[in-house]
Write a protein that holds these residues in place. Structure first.
Motif, PDB file in Angstrom:
ATOM      1  N   GLU A 175     -15.856  -6.492  -1.910  1.00 58.72           N
ATOM      2  CA  GLU A 175     -16.605  -7.754  -1.958  1.00 58.72           C
ATOM      3  C   GLU A 175     -16.234  -8.549  -3.210  1.00 58.72           C
ATOM      4  OE1 GLU A 175     -20.672  -6.640  -1.773  1.00 58.72           O
ATOM      5  OE2 GLU A 175     -20.666  -6.225   0.386  1.00 58.72           O
ATOM      6  N   ARG A 178     -12.750 -10.060  -2.756  1.00 60.49           N
ATOM      7  CA  ARG A 178     -12.737 -11.214  -1.861  1.00 60.49           C
ATOM      8  C   ARG A 178     -13.380 -12.433  -2.513  1.00 60.49           C
ATOM      9  NH1 ARG A 178     -14.206  -7.780   3.649  1.00 60.49           N
ATOM     10  NH2 ARG A 178     -12.031  -7.323   4.202  1.00 60.49           N
ATOM     11  N   GLU A 179     -14.410 -12.204  -3.299  1.00 59.58           N
ATOM     12  CA  GLU A 179     -15.026 -13.305  -4.030  1.00 59.58           C
ATOM     13  C   GLU A 179     -14.054 -13.859  -5.070  1.00 59.58           C
ATOM     14  OE1 GLU A 179     -18.944 -14.138  -6.856  1.00 59.58           O
ATOM     15  OE2 GLU A 179     -18.801 -12.301  -5.666  1.00 59.58           O
ATOM     16  N   LYS A 180     -13.323 -12.955  -5.669  1.00 54.24           N
ATOM     17  CA  LYS A 180     -12.336 -13.364  -6.662  1.00 54.24           C
ATOM     18  C   LYS A 180     -11.198 -14.146  -6.012  1.00 54.24           C
ATOM     19  CE  LYS A 180      -9.689 -11.304 -10.483  1.00 54.24           C
ATOM     20  NZ  LYS A 180      -9.297 -10.024 -11.130  1.00 54.24           N
ATOM     21  N   GLN A 182     -11.339 -16.211  -3.617  1.00 52.92           N
ATOM     22  CA  GLN A 182     -11.722 -17.587  -3.315  1.00 52.92           C
ATOM     23  C   GLN A 182     -11.378 -18.518  -4.478  1.00 52.92           C
ATOM     24  OE1 GLN A 182     -15.866 -17.472  -2.310  1.00 52.92           O
ATOM     25  NE2 GLN A 182     -15.540 -16.366  -0.389  1.00 52.92           N
TER      26      GLN A 182
END
Length: 559
Positions: A175, A178-180, A182
């Motif tokens: 998670e 994936r946030e990184k 963006q």
């Protein structure tokens, strides 16, 4: 089993030394006599939280010590070995010391240990069931733990929890990645721009410090050259140069040493000094030859230093930190370039953890289904002995959402009960009265007794809310549980106390205006009087004694 308990300066107890035996021991006494103090003291030596308020008024410290003798194959011995603690001979000695200043000590076989370590061992030796424990039965969160204890599934449940932790950790990493990702595009552009400037500067480790030294040398080149030239003249290049004069002195003494040998060593020392002066002169000459006095060199150096200091101010770093910053940003940029590969690796790792968890959780689910059926039947048998004939018990296992992994497994458990024939099974919290809950708890403890290895069980007024024949049945049940282990039961009911193989009485007295609690192992006559008191109150009658004796006879015949 618990062999001995020594209590000093705890609450109303000045000093109390108690010996315990196998089978069922009952503890009675009037309300407020100090039964709870005995239990609190035992809790202290088993690692429970301490309160300096327990120390007897006017005393600086309190001590509780306990001596245990577990069976040879008991897990406590293996635990001691794993902790590198003294195994003793045949017994385990625990001690807890409290002080009025809040400091204290915990010891196992006279070896100091953290209180948490003492509690670990205490959990292996004694299991205390308080008068309010039965209330936990109304909370479904406790049901899964009870079911796993009965089915000996605790190790499998722990393994399932460990698999969950590994899965959850990887999920959080994915998670975060994936946030990184963006923000990766903006971050990549920023790092690329900043790195281009830093890498084009090509700053070297310690470069700023070295340039500062060079700048100082170039700024004072003329004065440095004059000083070096003058030194060279004095050393080697003048008529009266130091090296020349030293050489002459050495030659003079060498000639004279043929007349007096004592001068040889002095001549050698002076000759050695000449050689050193020659060498130093050559070094001064080399310094002069490499000394740069070109003004343009100073300008180039100033420009280089300006570039380094400008970049340091821009990035809010010290000049010597710019190399490390360049390396860090280069690594960050490479990591951003590898995000897709890292994500693919974490997705694969997460799938592996998911599969490993489900493999263990499925085994746990199967074991729980088998255990639930067996537990229901055995509890119903126990309840018949406690005058709850016709009571039906079931364990409802409700699957959790398949996609939602949980550290406690793939299902929730809840005890269902039908206390009356013809009534549907309902959650325990909706149908059971206080007395029924107490009996259900005792039935569960009776069933679980064979599933746990704790050699000493303590029941603190688990008979609350019952009386008459039900109380007698509870006493009989406690006696049966005590057939293969030590059981201590604190009770206010004579019907329960009559089933004890040993009977202790706690009483309170006042001496010299000071209240003290004590506890005595009763003989047969004293026991009869205590049971009669519990039946009749303050005024003991012959009828009460007769009823007490009948109660004792009945209890003896029931085992």
């Amino acid at each position: 089993m618990l062999k001995q308990l020594v209590i000093e300066q705890i609450a109303l107890i000045e000093r109390l030394e108690l010996s315990f035996h196998d089978n069922l021991a009952v503890i009675t006494g009037e309300t407020g006599a100090g039964k709870s103090i005995i239990l609190d003291s035992l809790g202290l030596v088993l690692g429970e939280r301490a309160d300096s308020g327990l120390i007897r008024a006017g005393q600086e410290r309190a001590i509780v010590a306990a001596r245990f003798a577990p069976p040879e194959d008991h897990p406590a011995w293996h635990w001691l070995q794993s902790k590198d603690l003294d195994l003793g001979e045949e017994e385990i000695f625990l001690r807890r010391v409290l002080t009025s200043k809040g400091r204290g000590r915990a010891l196992i076989n006279e070896t100091p240990v953290p209180v948490a370590t003492l509690a670990e061992l205490g959990n292996l030796l004694v299991d205390i069931h308080g008068q309010h424990d039965h209330q936990s039965l109304v909370h479904p969160k406790a049901h899964l733990e009870i079911l796993d204890a009965f089915g000996c599934n605790s190790e499998l449940a722990q393994k399932s929890a460990q698999k969950y932790v590994a899965w959850h950790k990887t999920q959080k990493e994915l998670e975060a990645l994936r946030e990184k990702a963006q923000d990766a595009a903006d971050r990549r552009a920023f790092l690329a721009f900043q790195l281009e400037e830093l890498e084009s500067a090509a700053i070297q480790p310690n470069e700023a410090e070295e340039l500062e030294q060079q700048r100082s040398r170039l700024a004072h080149a003329s004065r440095l050259a004059e000083a070096a030239h003058e030194a060279k003249q004095l050393l080697n290049d003048s008529e009266h140069a130091a090296a020349s004069l030293t050489g002459q002195a050495a030659s003079t003494l060498e000639s004279a040493s043929r007349m007096d040998s004592e001068l040889e060593s002095i001549a050698e020392a002076i000759r050695s000094l000449q050689y050193e002066l020659d060498d130093v002169g050559e070094r001064v000459g080399s310094y002069l030859n490499q000394l740069d006095t070109d003004p343009s060199a100073l300008q180039v150096l100033e420009e280089r230093l300006d570039t380094i200091h400008r970049l340091a101010r821009k990035h809010r770093r010290e000049p010597d930190e710019l190399v490390e910053l360049t390396n860090q940003w280069r690594a960050d940029l490479n990591a951003l370039d590898n995000l897709e590969g890292n994500e693919a690796g974490l997705v694969k790792e997460l799938a592996a953890h998911d599969a490993a968890y489900r493999k263990v959780a499925d085994k746990l689910s199967t074991a729980r289904r088998k255990a639930s059926e067996k537990l229901s039947k055995e509890v119903e048998v126990q309840l018949k002995d406690l005058y709850m004939q016709g009571t039906r018990v079931a364990v409802s296992l409700t699957p959790r959402t398949r996609d939602a992994l949980h550290p406690r497994g793939m299902e929730e458990a809840e005890f269902l009960v039908s206390a009356n024939p013809g009534e549907p099974l309902k959650p325990l919290r909706q149908v059971a009265s206080g007395g029924e809950l107490a009996r259900l708890m005792l039935a569960l403890k009776s069933v679980l007794a064979d599933a746990v290895t704790v050699p000493t069980l303590i029941f603190d007024e688990v008979d609350v809310g019952v009386g008459g024949r039900v109380a007698s049945a509870i006493g009989s049940k406690l006696g049966r549980v005590a057939s293969n282990r030590q059981v201590l039961a604190i009770t206010h009911l004579p019907q329960v106390a009559a089933h004890g193989a040993h009977h202790y009485k706690v009483e309170k007295s006042v001496e010299k205006k000071r209240t003290t609690s004590s506890m005595l192992l009763l003989n047969s006559d004293q026991r009869l009087e205590e049971l009669a008191r519990m039946l009749a109150g303050d005024e003991i009658t012959d009828e009460a004694r007769s009823n007490a004796q009948a109660m004792l006879d009945k209890a003896a015949n029931s085992h």
